[in-house]
Design a protein around this motif. Sequence first.
Motif, PDB file in Angstrom:
ATOM      1  N   LEU A  62       0.820  -1.209   0.000  1.00 30.30           N
ATOM      2  CA  LEU A  62       0.000   0.000   0.000  1.00 30.30           C
ATOM      3  C   LEU A  62       0.857   1.264   0.000  1.00 30.30           C
ATOM      4  CD1 LEU A  62      -2.885  -1.001   2.452  1.00 30.30           C
ATOM      5  CD2 LEU A  62      -2.885  -0.980  -0.046  1.00 30.30           C
ATOM      6  N   LEU A  63       2.019   1.228   0.662  1.00 27.86           N
ATOM      7  CA  LEU A  63       2.896   2.395   0.648  1.00 27.86           C
ATOM      8  C   LEU A  63       3.377   2.679  -0.769  1.00 27.86           C
ATOM      9  CD1 LEU A  63       4.522   4.603   2.053  1.00 27.86           C
ATOM     10  CD2 LEU A  63       6.350   2.933   2.404  1.00 27.86           C
ATOM     11  N   ILE A  64       3.763   1.651  -1.497  1.00 24.21           N
ATOM     12  CA  ILE A  64       4.223   1.847  -2.875  1.00 24.21           C
ATOM     13  C   ILE A  64       3.097   2.412  -3.736  1.00 24.21           C
ATOM     14  CG2 ILE A  64       5.010   0.631  -4.937  1.00 24.21           C
ATOM     15  CD1 ILE A  64       6.563  -1.247  -3.085  1.00 24.21           C
ATOM     16  N   VAL A  65       1.879   1.923  -3.540  1.00 23.13           N
ATOM     17  CA  VAL A  65       0.726   2.443  -4.294  1.00 23.13           C
ATOM     18  C   VAL A  65       0.507   3.918  -3.973  1.00 23.13           C
ATOM     19  CG1 VAL A  65      -1.766   2.260  -4.621  1.00 23.13           C
ATOM     20  CG2 VAL A  65      -0.376   0.182  -4.461  1.00 23.13           C
ATOM     21  N   LEU A  66       0.580   4.274  -2.689  1.00 22.51           N
ATOM     22  CA  LEU A  66       0.384   5.672  -2.281  1.00 22.51           C
ATOM     23  C   LEU A  66       1.479   6.564  -2.851  1.00 22.51           C
ATOM     24  CD1 LEU A  66      -1.048   7.853  -0.620  1.00 22.51           C
ATOM     25  CD2 LEU A  66       0.313   7.131   1.359  1.00 22.51           C
ATOM     26  N   LEU A  67       2.729   6.124  -2.787  1.00 19.59           N
ATOM     27  CA  LEU A  67       3.829   6.926  -3.323  1.00 19.59           C
ATOM     28  C   LEU A  67       3.672   7.148  -4.822  1.00 19.59           C
ATOM     29  CD1 LEU A  67       6.862   5.332  -1.418  1.00 19.59           C
ATOM     30  CD2 LEU A  67       5.799   7.549  -0.969  1.00 19.59           C
ATOM     31  N   ALA A  68       3.259   6.118  -5.538  1.00 22.42           N
ATOM     32  CA  ALA A  68       3.047   6.264  -6.979  1.00 22.42           C
ATOM     33  C   ALA A  68       1.903   7.234  -7.268  1.00 22.42           C
ATOM     34  CB  ALA A  68       2.764   4.899  -7.601  1.00 22.42           C
ATOM     35  N   ARG A  69       0.882   7.218  -6.396  1.00 24.59           N
ATOM     36  CA  ARG A  69      -0.292   8.075  -6.621  1.00 24.59           C
ATOM     37  C   ARG A  69       0.033   9.555  -6.454  1.00 24.59           C
ATOM     38  NH1 ARG A  69      -3.740  11.025  -7.432  1.00 24.59           N
ATOM     39  NH2 ARG A  69      -6.013  10.764  -7.401  1.00 24.59           N
ATOM     40  N   VAL A  70       0.943   9.909  -5.549  1.00 27.41           N
ATOM     41  CA  VAL A  70       1.231  11.324  -5.280  1.00 27.41           C
ATOM     42  C   VAL A  70       2.592  11.753  -5.822  1.00 27.41           C
ATOM     43  CG1 VAL A  70      -0.251  11.315  -3.252  1.00 27.41           C
ATOM     44  CG2 VAL A  70       2.182  10.818  -2.993  1.00 27.41           C
ATOM     45  N   LEU A  71       3.234  10.914  -6.616  1.00 32.03           N
ATOM     46  CA  LEU A  71       4.567  11.231  -7.129  1.00 32.03           C
ATOM     47  C   LEU A  71       4.571  12.535  -7.917  1.00 32.03           C
ATOM     48  CD1 LEU A  71       7.529  10.545  -7.809  1.00 32.03           C
ATOM     49  CD2 LEU A  71       6.674   9.144  -9.710  1.00 32.03           C
ATOM     50  N   LYS A  72       3.544  12.789  -8.710  1.00 32.63           N
ATOM     51  CA  LYS A  72       3.532  13.967  -9.586  1.00 32.63           C
ATOM     52  C   LYS A  72       3.608  15.275  -8.808  1.00 32.63           C
ATOM     53  CE  LYS A  72      -1.532  13.997  -9.769  1.00 32.63           C
ATOM     54  NZ  LYS A  72      -2.711  13.922 -10.665  1.00 32.63           N
ATOM     55  N   HIS A  73       3.225  15.269  -7.530  1.00 32.41           N
ATOM     56  CA  HIS A  73       3.259  16.494  -6.732  1.00 32.41           C
ATOM     57  C   HIS A  73       4.600  16.714  -6.029  1.00 32.41           C
ATOM     58  CE1 HIS A  73      -0.987  16.845  -7.428  1.00 32.41           C
ATOM     59  NE2 HIS A  73      -1.275  15.766  -6.727  1.00 32.41           N
ATOM     60  N   ASN A  74       5.519  15.756  -6.115  1.00 31.96           N
ATOM     61  CA  ASN A  74       6.696  15.789  -5.257  1.00 31.96           C
ATOM     62  C   ASN A  74       8.018  15.873  -5.995  1.00 31.96           C
ATOM     63  OD1 ASN A  74       5.828  15.266  -2.241  1.00 31.96           O
ATOM     64  ND2 ASN A  74       4.497  13.975  -3.508  1.00 31.96           N
ATOM     65  N   TRP A  75       7.995  16.284  -7.263  1.00 29.97           N
ATOM     66  CA  TRP A  75       9.255  16.509  -7.959  1.00 29.97           C
ATOM     67  C   TRP A  75       9.884  17.797  -7.445  1.00 29.97           C
ATOM     68  CZ3 TRP A  75      11.041  12.449 -10.138  1.00 29.97           C
ATOM     69  CH2 TRP A  75      10.192  11.524 -10.753  1.00 29.97           C
ATOM     70  N   PRO A  76      11.176  17.809  -7.142  1.00 28.77           N
ATOM     71  CA  PRO A  76      11.826  19.016  -6.594  1.00 28.77           C
ATOM     72  C   PRO A  76      11.756  20.198  -7.562  1.00 28.77           C
ATOM     73  CG  PRO A  76      13.209  17.067  -6.303  1.00 28.77           C
ATOM     74  CD  PRO A  76      12.106  16.668  -7.226  1.00 28.77           C
ATOM     75  N   LYS A  77      11.595  21.388  -7.008  1.00 27.08           N
ATOM     76  CA  LYS A  77      11.590  22.642  -7.775  1.00 27.08           C
ATOM     77  C   LYS A  77      12.575  23.627  -7.147  1.00 27.08           C
ATOM     78  CE  LYS A  77       8.225  21.319 -10.507  1.00 27.08           C
ATOM     79  NZ  LYS A  77       6.866  21.883 -10.362  1.00 27.08           N
ATOM     80  N   LYS A  78      12.924  24.678  -7.896  1.00 26.73           N
ATOM     81  CA  LYS A  78      13.897  25.649  -7.397  1.00 26.73           C
ATOM     82  C   LYS A  78      13.422  26.346  -6.129  1.00 26.73           C
ATOM     83  CE  LYS A  78      16.159  26.687 -11.811  1.00 26.73           C
ATOM     84  NZ  LYS A  78      16.470  27.751 -12.809  1.00 26.73           N
ATOM     85  N   HIS A  79      12.110  26.643  -6.061  1.00 23.28           N
ATOM     86  CA  HIS A  79      11.626  27.365  -4.892  1.00 23.28           C
ATOM     87  C   HIS A  79      11.681  26.512  -3.618  1.00 23.28           C
ATOM     88  CE1 HIS A  79       7.895  25.646  -6.794  1.00 23.28           C
ATOM     89  NE2 HIS A  79       7.794  25.146  -5.571  1.00 23.28           N
ATOM     90  N   ASP A  80      11.869  25.204  -3.765  1.00 27.54           N
ATOM     91  CA  ASP A  80      12.005  24.354  -2.574  1.00 27.54           C
ATOM     92  C   ASP A  80      13.296  24.681  -1.822  1.00 27.54           C
ATOM     93  OD1 ASP A  80       9.626  22.993  -3.125  1.00 27.54           O
ATOM     94  OD2 ASP A  80      10.654  21.574  -4.441  1.00 27.54           O
ATOM     95  N   ILE A  81      14.338  25.094  -2.559  1.00 27.58           N
ATOM     96  CA  ILE A  81      15.601  25.454  -1.902  1.00 27.58           C
ATOM     97  C   ILE A  81      15.385  26.650  -0.982  1.00 27.58           C
ATOM     98  CG2 ILE A  81      17.970  26.222  -2.286  1.00 27.58           C
ATOM     99  CD1 ILE A  81      17.918  24.754  -4.955  1.00 27.58           C
ATOM    100  N   VAL A  82      14.639  27.640  -1.470  1.00 27.16           N
ATOM    101  CA  VAL A  82      14.348  28.819  -0.660  1.00 27.16           C
ATOM    102  C   VAL A  82      13.507  28.423   0.548  1.00 27.16           C
ATOM    103  CG1 VAL A  82      13.296  31.115  -0.664  1.00 27.16           C
ATOM    104  CG2 VAL A  82      14.471  30.262  -2.712  1.00 27.16           C
TER     105      VAL A  82
END
Length: 352
Positions: free
Chosen positions: A192-212
């Motif tokens: 179930l953890l793998i299923v959940l991670l796959a489901r929300v992966l699109k929201h968790n790609w790193p972006k430049k503003h994450d550094i700030v």
Amino acid sequence: MSHFIDRQSLWRLPLFALLMVIGLAVSSNVLAQADPEGEAATAVPALDADTWRQVRSGETGPNFRDSRADSDYNLINASGETWRQLRNRWVSPFGLIAVGGMIVVIALFYVIIGRKDLSAPRTGRKLLRWPLVVRSLHWTVATLFIVLALTGLNLLYGKFVFRSLFGDAFWASMISASKVAHNYLGPLFGILLIVLLARVLKHNWPKKHDIVWFMKGGGLVGKEHVDAGFANGGEKAWFWVLATVGIVVIASGLVMDFPNYGQGRDTMQWANILHAVGALGLTALALGHIYIGTIGSEGSLEGMTTGYVDETWAKDHHNLWYEEVKEEAVGEEQLAREREGDSGDAAPTRPS
């Protein structure tokens, strides 16, 4: 008559002598078993220091090896002692420091800084953040994680607490139940953890503003709000910890859960160390995640219970996401009417 009796008695003499010999042999074995040193002297050749060095180095013959289940380990298992030392001297103290330290940090943070309240009153307009399928997966995985964490902590530390409090009988039942629950729920949690991670992966790609976001401590440094998309830097960090350390914990747990696929003792021992260190670290970080998502931040829990968040909360915590979906906000009255009509999460429009 006496001559007949004497002749008849003569044949009993050899039989009596034979019984005496058998009796002496049996009694000598009994005495040898009653004397451990005597038994060792007759059963095993002299065991000196050189013999034990050979056993440890693996140079001895088959009489000094464990042949069960196709094993070729020496009777002196150096790797097993190494595992025991790592577990008792390093892993167990690490767990106490990590979990106990996180509890202390959270308590101090709450006392000194307190809950992060909304910067403005609620608008009463809601944005759909988490659909039903994600919420269901989240709460199922969270429940399994808590059960596995408690049973795992019990397996590692419970004997030092509950055995002395409740006695051996209660402790035996408790540890048995913990082991069964941990072994059977672990694989389900992993899937179930793998299923959940796959489901929300699109929201968790790193972006430049994450550094700030990290540089400003998620908003603790300075007075301005920190830019964040659907997921902020902290949420993304938690996601990737689960996607890396969590997978290691799952894989190592499966190695121990199914020991009938050819893995040897060394593999099992290292899997146990990796599993314990990873699981204890995740448990400590999960306490922080739980704190921030509940009493640590006003309005955060609503998103994962109802699926919707208030506009003010969205602007405070995820302003970049809010700018993308603000036109999709709906009033509380409209949501109430939709729920009465069994609309569930079927809002007029969904966030992209």
